[in-house]
Design a protein around this motif. Sequence first.
Motif, PDB file in Angstrom:
ATOM      1  N   ARG A 158       0.475  -1.609   0.293  1.00  0.00           N
ATOM      2  CA  ARG A 158      -0.492   0.160   0.063  1.00  0.00           C
ATOM      3  C   ARG A 158       0.465   1.260   0.043  1.00  0.00           C
ATOM      4  O   ARG A 158       0.794   2.132  -0.496  1.00  0.00           O
ATOM      5  CB  ARG A 158      -0.701  -0.044   1.154  1.00  0.00           C
ATOM      6  CG  ARG A 158      -2.181   1.389   0.832  1.00  0.00           C
ATOM      7  CD  ARG A 158      -2.590   1.118   2.213  1.00  0.00           C
ATOM      8  NE  ARG A 158      -2.708  -0.056   3.175  1.00  0.00           N
ATOM      9  CZ  ARG A 158      -4.049  -0.910   3.275  1.00  0.00           C
ATOM     10  NH1 ARG A 158      -4.931  -0.681   2.170  1.00  0.00           N
ATOM     11  NH2 ARG A 158      -4.063  -2.113   3.651  1.00  0.00           N
ATOM     12  N   LEU A 181      -5.756  -3.519  -6.309  1.00  0.00           N
ATOM     13  CA  LEU A 181      -6.460  -2.574  -6.066  1.00  0.00           C
ATOM     14  C   LEU A 181      -7.462  -2.750  -4.838  1.00  0.00           C
ATOM     15  O   LEU A 181      -7.993  -1.224  -4.469  1.00  0.00           O
ATOM     16  CB  LEU A 181      -7.672  -3.102  -7.207  1.00  0.00           C
ATOM     17  CG  LEU A 181      -6.977  -2.800  -8.895  1.00  0.00           C
ATOM     18  CD1 LEU A 181      -8.365  -3.673 -10.106  1.00  0.00           C
ATOM     19  CD2 LEU A 181      -6.868  -0.782  -8.943  1.00  0.00           C
ATOM     20  N   GLY A 182      -7.927  -3.606  -3.978  1.00  0.00           N
ATOM     21  CA  GLY A 182      -7.983  -3.896  -2.940  1.00  0.00           C
ATOM     22  C   GLY A 182      -7.555  -2.912  -2.126  1.00  0.00           C
ATOM     23  O   GLY A 182      -7.979  -2.748  -0.695  1.00  0.00           O
ATOM     24  N   PRO A 194      -7.245   3.484  -2.384  1.00  0.00           N
ATOM     25  CA  PRO A 194      -8.304   4.313  -1.801  1.00  0.00           C
ATOM     26  C   PRO A 194      -9.199   3.564  -3.171  1.00  0.00           C
ATOM     27  O   PRO A 194      -8.973   3.611  -4.224  1.00  0.00           O
ATOM     28  CB  PRO A 194      -8.412   5.880  -2.045  1.00  0.00           C
ATOM     29  CG  PRO A 194      -6.936   5.899  -1.595  1.00  0.00           C
ATOM     30  CD  PRO A 194      -5.952   4.302  -2.073  1.00  0.00           C
ATOM     31  N   PRO A 195     -10.519   3.781  -2.588  1.00  0.00           N
ATOM     32  CA  PRO A 195     -12.017   3.360  -3.731  1.00  0.00           C
ATOM     33  C   PRO A 195     -12.395   4.778  -4.869  1.00  0.00           C
ATOM     34  O   PRO A 195     -12.201   3.743  -5.977  1.00  0.00           O
ATOM     35  CB  PRO A 195     -12.856   2.936  -2.472  1.00  0.00           C
ATOM     36  CG  PRO A 195     -12.459   3.270  -1.429  1.00  0.00           C
ATOM     37  CD  PRO A 195     -11.192   4.022  -1.562  1.00  0.00           C
ATOM     38  N   GLU A 196     -11.658   5.568  -4.854  1.00  0.00           N
ATOM     39  CA  GLU A 196     -11.170   6.476  -5.775  1.00  0.00           C
ATOM     40  C   GLU A 196     -10.716   6.006  -6.911  1.00  0.00           C
ATOM     41  O   GLU A 196     -11.001   6.079  -8.367  1.00  0.00           O
ATOM     42  CB  GLU A 196     -11.120   7.950  -5.171  1.00  0.00           C
ATOM     43  CG  GLU A 196     -12.114   8.428  -4.303  1.00  0.00           C
ATOM     44  CD  GLU A 196     -11.762   8.330  -2.841  1.00  0.00           C
ATOM     45  OE1 GLU A 196     -10.921   8.014  -2.376  1.00  0.00           O
ATOM     46  OE2 GLU A 196     -13.358   8.391  -2.103  1.00  0.00           O
ATOM     47  N   ARG A 197      -9.068   5.579  -6.661  1.00  0.00           N
ATOM     48  CA  ARG A 197      -8.427   5.388  -7.569  1.00  0.00           C
ATOM     49  C   ARG A 197      -8.670   4.220  -7.796  1.00  0.00           C
ATOM     50  O   ARG A 197      -8.415   3.808  -9.018  1.00  0.00           O
ATOM     51  CB  ARG A 197      -6.762   5.594  -6.304  1.00  0.00           C
ATOM     52  CG  ARG A 197      -5.820   5.306  -7.119  1.00  0.00           C
ATOM     53  CD  ARG A 197      -4.363   5.390  -6.916  1.00  0.00           C
ATOM     54  NE  ARG A 197      -2.972   5.340  -7.691  1.00  0.00           N
ATOM     55  CZ  ARG A 197      -1.696   5.440  -7.443  1.00  0.00           C
ATOM     56  NH1 ARG A 197      -1.710   5.445  -6.165  1.00  0.00           N
ATOM     57  NH2 ARG A 197      -1.094   5.134  -8.254  1.00  0.00           N
ATOM     58  N   ALA A 198      -8.868   3.021  -7.343  1.00  0.00           N
ATOM     59  CA  ALA A 198      -9.151   1.932  -7.532  1.00  0.00           C
ATOM     60  C   ALA A 198     -10.547   2.019  -9.170  1.00  0.00           C
ATOM     61  O   ALA A 198      -9.943   1.576  -9.804  1.00  0.00           O
ATOM     62  CB  ALA A 198      -9.697   0.832  -6.488  1.00  0.00           C
ATOM     63  N   GLY A 199     -11.310   2.894  -8.697  1.00  0.00           N
ATOM     64  CA  GLY A 199     -11.988   3.188  -9.864  1.00  0.00           C
ATOM     65  C   GLY A 199     -11.323   3.904 -10.875  1.00  0.00           C
ATOM     66  O   GLY A 199     -11.819   3.553 -11.835  1.00  0.00           O
TER      67      GLY A 199
END
Length: 105
Positions: free
Chosen positions: A54, A81-82, A85-90
Motif C-alpha cells: 500500500r 486494487l483492494g 483508495p476506492p476513488e483510485r481503484a475506480g
Amino acid sequence: GPVPAQATGGAAAGTSEAEGGSSAPASGAAPADIERAYAQVARILAGMKAEEARKLLAHLSDTQVEGLIRQMSPRQAAKLLGLVPPERAGALGRRLLEHPGSFRP
C-alpha cells in the motif's frame, strides 16, 4: 501481457519522479525491457505484505500501477486494487476498460 502505451512515454515535462513522473525504467529502453521491468516489480509487489505494498503504491503513478496490473493475474490484480483508495481503484478500473489489454494467464 502488454504494457500500456502510456507507460513508455513518461510524464509531462516538469513533473518530478517523486510525483510519479517517471513511468519508464530508462529513456529509450526497448519495449521488451520495459515489460520485463514491470513484470519484475509486479512479482515483488505480489510477494509483499499488504501494508508495505500500500505504501509503495502511493508513490506510483496511475500509469505505472496500470502497467503492473497488466502483468498480474486477475486474482493478484484484485488484491492490488483492494489496497488503494476506492476513488483510485475506480480510476484504474476505467483505465483498464478504456485501454483493453491482456492480463498474465
